[in-house]
Design a protein around this motif. Structure first.
Motif, short mmCIF file in Angstrom:
data_model
loop_
_atom_site.label_atom_id
_atom_site.label_comp_id
_atom_site.label_asym_id
_atom_site.label_seq_id
_atom_site.Cartn_x
_atom_site.Cartn_y
_atom_site.Cartn_z
N VAL A 187 -7.89 -1.02 -13.30
CA VAL A 187 -8.06 0.27 -11.53
C VAL A 187 -6.70 0.45 -11.29
N SER A 188 -5.51 -0.47 -12.40
CA SER A 188 -4.02 0.02 -11.78
C SER A 188 -3.72 1.44 -12.11
N PRO A 189 -2.94 1.64 -10.36
CA PRO A 189 -2.42 2.95 -10.65
C PRO A 189 -1.90 3.51 -11.57
N PRO A 190 -1.92 5.21 -12.04
CA PRO A 190 -1.26 5.69 -12.99
C PRO A 190 0.72 5.33 -12.69
N LYS A 191 1.27 5.52 -11.40
CA LYS A 191 2.39 5.79 -10.70
C LYS A 191 2.52 4.48 -10.03
N PRO A 192 3.54 3.00 -9.79
CA PRO A 192 4.10 2.68 -8.47
C PRO A 192 2.75 3.11 -7.63
N VAL A 193 2.81 2.33 -6.79
CA VAL A 193 1.80 3.31 -4.98
C VAL A 193 2.31 1.54 -4.08
N MET A 194 2.52 2.21 -2.79
CA MET A 194 2.80 1.44 -1.60
C MET A 194 1.32 2.38 -0.84
N TYR A 239 -11.76 5.36 6.81
CA TYR A 239 -10.41 5.63 7.05
C TYR A 239 -9.98 7.13 5.91
N PRO A 240 -9.66 8.69 6.66
CA PRO A 240 -9.36 9.55 6.03
C PRO A 240 -7.90 8.86 4.49
N VAL A 241 -7.86 9.31 3.93
CA VAL A 241 -6.49 9.27 3.28
C VAL A 241 -5.37 10.30 3.33
N VAL A 242 -4.21 9.40 2.80
CA VAL A 242 -3.15 10.66 3.60
C VAL A 242 -2.44 10.58 1.96
N PHE A 243 -1.70 10.73 1.33
CA PHE A 243 -0.87 10.71 -0.11
C PHE A 243 0.24 11.60 1.06
N PHE A 244 1.24 10.39 -0.51
CA PHE A 244 2.80 10.90 1.28
C PHE A 244 3.36 10.56 -0.69
N PHE A 245 4.58 12.06 -0.23
CA PHE A 245 5.62 12.59 -1.76
C PHE A 245 6.68 11.69 -0.89
N GLY A 265 -5.33 5.20 12.69
CA GLY A 265 -6.31 5.25 11.69
C GLY A 265 -6.73 6.12 10.14
N PHE A 266 -5.65 5.69 9.68
CA PHE A 266 -5.59 6.67 8.67
C PHE A 266 -4.77 6.03 7.08
N ILE A 267 -5.37 6.25 6.09
CA ILE A 267 -4.77 5.06 4.64
C ILE A 267 -3.52 5.55 4.25
N LEU A 268 -2.13 5.75 3.83
CA LEU A 268 -1.28 6.22 3.53
C LEU A 268 -0.87 5.96 2.25
N VAL A 269 -1.21 6.55 0.85
CA VAL A 269 -0.82 6.11 -0.16
C VAL A 269 0.56 6.99 -0.82
N LEU A 307 -2.59 15.75 2.37
CA LEU A 307 -1.04 15.96 1.70
C LEU A 307 -0.34 15.73 2.32
N VAL A 308 0.64 14.73 2.24
CA VAL A 308 2.67 15.09 3.21
C VAL A 308 3.10 15.22 2.51
N GLY A 309 4.61 15.59 2.75
CA GLY A 309 6.01 15.52 1.57
C GLY A 309 6.85 15.08 2.39
N HIS A 310 8.10 14.44 1.93
CA HIS A 310 8.76 14.90 2.82
C HIS A 310 9.92 15.74 1.82
N SER A 311 11.24 16.84 1.59
CA SER A 311 11.82 17.17 1.04
C SER A 311 10.77 17.68 -0.52
N ARG A 312 12.02 17.47 -1.06
CA ARG A 312 12.00 16.91 -2.57
C ARG A 312 9.69 17.15 -2.73
N GLY A 313 9.96 16.06 -2.11
CA GLY A 313 8.22 15.87 -1.72
C GLY A 313 7.10 16.69 -1.37
N GLY A 314 7.83 17.37 -0.29
CA GLY A 314 6.74 18.02 0.85
C GLY A 314 6.64 19.17 -0.45
N LYS A 315 7.58 19.72 -0.76
CA LYS A 315 7.28 21.41 -2.18
C LYS A 315 6.54 20.08 -2.99
N THR A 316 6.17 19.33 -3.22
CA THR A 316 5.33 18.51 -4.44
C THR A 316 3.83 19.05 -3.97
#
Length: 319
Positions: A33-40, A50-56, A77-81, A128-137
């Motif tokens: 069940v572990s993620p393919p990349k480290p996650v916080m 709660y809705p899920v939000v992926f943050f890059f 009220g959101f779950i950030l991954v 989907l939310v991202g900052h800088s190059r993560g925004g582009k991702t």
């Protein structure tokens, strides 16, 4: 909310009422069940779905540099991954996009197992939310450039926080998504773009070029979005000013010194970014226009000065 919101300020800019917790998980061959990349993961601790939000994260940055912003959004009220898409040397842009797709695929099956027992992710409300190059991702994933992503995946909203597609127009990172044609992005979700007034400015000439140069920054991303779209620019802040204070290690030192900075107190910028994300997600996911409309009508509600005036254009099908 209406008149009271306008009198007291938009509550999106203040921490929400829900207590939150931080959960970290790393890849493991022994644990299926572990993620393919480290996650916080930053999630509410109060029972609910709660809705899920992926943050890059941005180029060569760490996901925990955004702890304040992530906690702010989760408390509403959101779950950030927030996956860590690079640790030592940043991979190519396409690798990060594909890794983002792998994490998104992992979440519907296994995210619940890492959350407090009474907290559940909503399988139908993913953003989907991202900052800088993560925004582009985030944009690249939404536009279908993640070869790893389950093609049936749908997203409710997309937010780019000072997104950057390269060091200048001639040095764009893979995959190339900017077309330089107005409203050319084929996206079937509401999109908000957050910019910074100081991001396009040189810190020193030379050797510190802009961290968010004109031609590949928030202005062009917004220009290529179609309604429903929104644009908010924090005029007095820089590209890294939404990060936490006291960043650790060499990466934290570089993040704190490479870009032109705004006000010494960055808490206003963090509340601005968190508040815009919250208000736009409430609008996109729940159809609650009250807070986003209040901010557009009266930008002085924001803890950061918004200039030029905010733009918010709804598609007729979303009104």
């Amino acid at each position: 909310m209406g008149e009271e919101s306008e009198r007291l300020g938009s509550s999106a800019f203040e921490p929400g009422s829900l207590p939150t917790t931080v959960i970290k998980a790393d890849p493991s061959r022994e644990d299926p069940v572990s993620p393919p990349k480290p996650v916080m993961i930053v999630a509410p601790t109060v029972a609910g779905t709660y809705p899920v939000v992926f943050f890059f994260h941005g180029f060569y940055l760490r996901n925990y540099f955004y702890s304040d912003v992530l906690s702010h959004v989760a408390s509403h009220g959101f779950i950030l991954v927030a996956p860590q898409l690079c640790k030592l040397l940043p991979p190519g842009g396409q690798v990060e996009v594909d890794d983002a797709g792998k994490v998104i695929n992992w979440a519907p099956k296994y995210l619940k197992s890492l959350l407090p027992g009474s907290v559940k992710p909503s399988g139908e409300d993913t953003s989907l939310v991202g900052h800088s190059r993560g925004g582009k991702t985030a944009f690249a994933v939404a536009l279908g450039h993640a070869s790893t992503l389950d093609p049936s995946t749908k997203f409710s909203a997309l937010v780019g926080i000072d997104p950057v597609a390269g060091s200048n127009v001639c040095m764009r990172t893979q995959p190339h998504i900017l077309t330089y044609e107005p409203e050319s992005f084929e996206l079937d979700m509401p999109v908000a773009v957050v910019g910074t007034g100081l991001g396009p400015l040189w810190k020193t000439k030379p050797p510190s070029p802009p961290c968010a140069p004109d031609g590949v920054n928030h202005k062009e991303f917004f220009n290529e979005c179609r309604p429903t779209r929104a644009h908010f620019v924090a005029a007095d802040y820089g590209h890294m000013d939404m990060l936490d204070d006291d960043l650790e290690g060499a990466v934290g030192y570089l993040a704190g010194c490479l870009c032109k900075k705004g006000k010494l107190d960055k808490s206003g910028m963090r509340r601005f970014v968190g508040g815009i994300v919250v208000a736009f997600l409430k609008y996109s996911v729940f159809g609650d226009k009250s807070e986003i409309n209040s901010i557009v009508k009266d930008p002085s509600l924001s803890p950061a000065r918004i200039d030029p005036p905010p733009q918010f254009h709804e598609a007729s099908s979303f009104v």
